[in-house]
Design an enzyme around this catalytic site. Structure first.
Site, mmCIF file in Angstrom:
data_model
loop_
_atom_site.group_PDB
_atom_site.id
_atom_site.type_symbol
_atom_site.label_atom_id
_atom_site.label_comp_id
_atom_site.label_asym_id
_atom_site.label_seq_id
_atom_site.Cartn_x
_atom_site.Cartn_y
_atom_site.Cartn_z
ATOM 1 N N HIS A 186 81.783 104.860 38.682
ATOM 2 C CA HIS A 186 82.442 105.864 39.175
ATOM 3 C C HIS A 186 83.905 105.747 38.802
ATOM 4 O O HIS A 186 84.868 106.215 39.589
ATOM 5 C CB HIS A 186 82.387 105.932 40.798
ATOM 6 N N HIS A 202 80.236 112.732 46.003
ATOM 7 C CA HIS A 202 79.675 111.628 46.542
ATOM 8 C C HIS A 202 79.378 111.409 48.027
ATOM 9 O O HIS A 202 79.679 110.491 48.737
ATOM 10 C CB HIS A 202 80.361 110.249 46.075
ATOM 11 N N GLU A 208 73.483 113.033 44.481
ATOM 12 C CA GLU A 208 74.937 113.438 43.428
ATOM 13 C C GLU A 208 74.229 114.032 42.368
ATOM 14 O O GLU A 208 73.747 113.452 41.439
ATOM 15 C CB GLU A 208 75.432 111.951 43.210
#
Length: 367
Positions: free
Chosen positions: A128, A198, A332
């Site tokens: 991420h 997210h 996601e």
């Protein structure tokens, strides 16, 4: 160009079919960062009472209130009551993940023959966007019609990525209870990019327990196969007839404990599903049988990551609630994990003169 905008015709058809944004927008100061920067929170509300709160710190969805089959509203996203929870380490509760969402194996990739080493923050890999990804940045915010537009400029070399990247994320709330997230980005050097939201959802209401009874459908029987570190091997694998197959509805908990290698690797569901088709397409449908709330996900992205909160371990959340394992699920929408290291995956390369555009809609109803 491989980055395709949602066609103008489709937007027009959406507007005349009742999907045009129609929300009020209010903003207020929510607090300050440790550096003394002012953080705002934006409240979007439509005529049906659906309400979404967004902050310009990390573009977090702070709350999302929708009605059940009896007309009772509840917040269906996990998170915190105050800014402080989002400033510290947290499980990415509703943020925008970037510059590269999901995983980059070995925290390195080659682009035009040059190797770039990015920050490793998940063992030897990157997850991420690194140690200070887009979720840990203050975005510039402004009201737009029925929503909020958030912008951030990522400097050349930030977390190891090449190019100055200018990103814009716009949240709008439609009159038919859709939360639309639109992404836009440009760069001054070739770079790689993968943006997603997210959010952790619980359609029974955050803090109500686990999501194992939710019924899930995902209209594909293919995933990107991974190794034990959840890094893609490059194989697009068939999951037809396996515990990962949600082409027909199954509850999330029905097969989550099966002795099946991908589930063992992920300690539950943590897999990128390969979607078919182009343009805005169905990625998933989820229903909570008790409340009757239904969430439909549509996206222009080629993949969607199902994650079932396998690593939640007693996180203090809203209203004194404690979020434990599998108290929320994520869907996601994204390009595939580790795409820069797999030429057979859809390209995530963005070059000067090109524009990245992507749209995802989380639609809510009750039945």
């Amino acid at each position: 160009m491989r980055f395709l905008a949602l066609p103008t015709l489709l937007l027009f058809l959406m507007s005349i079919s009742g999907s045009s944004p129609a929300a009020s927008v209010e903003s207020s100061v929510w607090g300050k960062t440790p550096a003394g920067e002012e953080v705002k929170i934006f409240t979007l509300k439509n005529a049906k009472g659906m309400e979404v709160k967004i902050t310009n710190w990390g573009c977090y969805i702070v709350s999302l209130k929708v009605a059940d089959k009896k007309g009772q509203f509840a917040d269906v996203t996990l998170g915190f009551d105050t800014l402080e929870g989002y400033l510290g380490k947290n499980p990415f509760f509703g943020c925008i993940a970037g510059r590269y969402a999901n995983r980059i194996g070995g925290a390195a990739f080659k682009l035009d023959g040059v190797e770039y080493k990015v920050t490793a923050n998940s063992g030897k890999h990157q997850l991420h966007g690194g140690k200070a990804g887009f979720d840990k940045k203050l975005w510039t915010a402004k009201d737009v019609t029925d929503g909020v537009e958030l912008s951030y400029t990522s400097a050349d070399g930030e977390e190891g990525y090449p190019g100055t990247l200018k990103s814009t994320v716009t949240y709008t709330l439609t009159e038919d209870n859709g939360l639309q997230i639109s992404y836009h980005a440009t760069t001054d050097k070739p770079t790689v990019l993968n943006l997603t939201n997210h959010a952790y959802f619980n359609l029974a209401g955050e803090g109500s327990g686990d999501i194992l009874g939710h019924q899930l459908t995902i209209p594909t029987d293919r995933i990107t196969a991974t190794d034990d570190d959840l890094i893609p091997t490059g194989e697009i694998a068939s999951i037809k007839g396996t515990p990962l197959d949600f082409t027909t509805p199954h509850t999330i908990g029905e097969r989550i404990g099966a002795d099946f290698k991908p589930l063992v690797q992920g300690i539950g569901y943590d897999h990128n599903y390969v979607l078919s088709g182009s343009g805005l397409k169905l990625a998933s449908t989820v229903k909570d049988p008790i409340s009757g709330r239904v969430m439909t996900v549509r996206t222009t992205e080629p993949g969607v990551q199902l994650y079932t909160g396998n690593h939640l371990n007693g996180v203090p959340g809203k209203g004194g609630h404690i979020y434990a394992k599998r108290h929320g699920f994520c869907l996601e929408t994204q390009h595939y994990p580790d795409s820069p290291n797999h030429p057979n995956f859809p390209s995530v390369v963005l070059r000067p003169g090109e524009t990245f555009q992507s749209t995802t809609i989380y639609q809510f109803s009750a039945e």
